[in-house]
Scaffold this motif. Sequence first.
Motif, PDB file in Angstrom:
ATOM      1  N   LEU A   1      12.683  -5.176  -3.068  1.00  0.00           N
ATOM      2  CA  LEU A   1      12.350  -4.030  -3.909  1.00  0.00           C
ATOM      3  C   LEU A   1      12.086  -4.439  -5.354  1.00  0.00           C
TER       4      LEU A   1
ATOM      5  N   ASN B   1       9.353  -5.456  -6.740  1.00  0.00           N
ATOM      6  CA  ASN B   1       8.097  -4.919  -7.265  1.00  0.00           C
ATOM      7  C   ASN B   1       8.265  -3.474  -7.737  1.00  0.00           C
ATOM      8  N   TYR B   2       8.983  -2.680  -6.970  1.00  0.00           N
ATOM      9  CA  TYR B   2       9.217  -1.292  -7.365  1.00  0.00           C
ATOM     10  C   TYR B   2      10.084  -1.229  -8.618  1.00  0.00           C
ATOM     11  N   LYS B   3      11.063  -2.102  -8.715  1.00  0.00           N
ATOM     12  CA  LYS B   3      11.900  -2.137  -9.905  1.00  0.00           C
ATOM     13  C   LYS B   3      11.080  -2.524 -11.130  1.00  0.00           C
TER      14      LYS B   3
ATOM     15  N   LEU C   1       3.960   4.416  -5.299  1.00  0.00           N
ATOM     16  CA  LEU C   1       4.707   5.402  -6.081  1.00  0.00           C
ATOM     17  C   LEU C   1       3.798   6.518  -6.596  1.00  0.00           C
TER      18      LEU C   1
ATOM     19  N   ALA D   1       2.746  -1.673  -5.289  1.00  0.00           N
ATOM     20  CA  ALA D   1       3.953  -0.854  -5.392  1.00  0.00           C
ATOM     21  C   ALA D   1       3.711   0.347  -6.296  1.00  0.00           C
ATOM     22  N   SER D   2       2.969   0.144  -7.378  1.00  0.00           N
ATOM     23  CA  SER D   2       2.626   1.273  -8.250  1.00  0.00           C
ATOM     24  C   SER D   2       1.699   2.257  -7.542  1.00  0.00           C
TER      25      SER D   2
ATOM     26  N   ILE E   1       8.875   0.557 -12.146  1.00  0.00           N
ATOM     27  CA  ILE E   1       9.665   1.635 -12.752  1.00  0.00           C
ATOM     28  C   ILE E   1      10.107   1.265 -14.160  1.00  0.00           C
TER      29      ILE E   1
ATOM     30  N   SER F   1       3.611  -4.304  -0.690  1.00  0.00           N
ATOM     31  CA  SER F   1       4.462  -3.857  -1.796  1.00  0.00           C
ATOM     32  C   SER F   1       5.902  -4.331  -1.646  1.00  0.00           C
TER      33      SER F   1
END
Length: 299
Positions: free
Chosen positions: A78, A80-82, A273, A269-270, A85, A57
């Motif tokens: 980061l 992938n997390y961005k 989360l 990454a999803s 989201i 991730s």
Amino acid sequence: MGLTHTTGLKRTPAAETEPRRRRPRPGGERPNRLGGAAGWLWLAIVIVPIYWILITSFKAQSTYYATNPLAPPTEPTLTNYKMVIESDFPLYFLNSLIVTVGAVVPAVTVAFMAAYAIVRGGAHRFLRGVNSLFLMGLAIPLQATIIPIYLIIIRLRLYDSLTALILPSIAFAIPLSVLVLANFIRDVPKELFESMRLDDAGEMTTLWRLALPLTLPAVVTVTIYNALTIWNGFLLPLILTQSPDKRTLPLALWTFQGQYSVNVPAVLASVVLTTLPLLILYVVGRRQLLSGLTAGFSR
């Protein structure tokens, strides 16, 4: 003259002629090496996928296929997390939270009150029938009732709404909760209920001030179990919702996989989360959960 020659034979104690016995280990029996190896193997089977999800991730999509999948990222990112989201992830998270809380709180409350009534009034024929009805509910899987549920939701004009997800989730969470809570309430000494009655306490007062504190580990256990089940539910959101703004996180993960079919780090990454709330819930209620799960072995 015959001479008799006698030789002095030294008697050996019986303890010295027998083979020495191994003294028992101070820790008890011999260690189970096969069981220990199996435990470490199972730990590796569980840890390796989690490790792969975490490190992937934080990898960039451009370098994912060019590096070793199990190697940590040389340049963590980061991005992938961005990306996740910004793809309406907060909306999906809020929908899952509403469905989970809206189903777990009524289900556990009704189940606790029903379990108390069944235990305290077990001699009543009606309550015995209700208990049998709850036990029958354990034998009916969700997959076997999805078509009747769909037709009922259509008739009630609740299709494509969060209420359509909450109501069936409550119905399927109650039977197991009643079974677990009733077994715990039966272990409460009857003398405590009698003392509450002598103090002119009503049934509702006895329920919330006596039964609830003494069965709190069981309440936390069924709460966490139902929350995990409803949070991870996929079939009901898939059948009973259609609009993108009514999707929950499991259904959104499937959408992310379609939207980023090649972008594996974004999908993982999803997943991270989505798992974080469940991990936080377990950490908060870990002691009560373990106490509820092991209470039957300590009695």
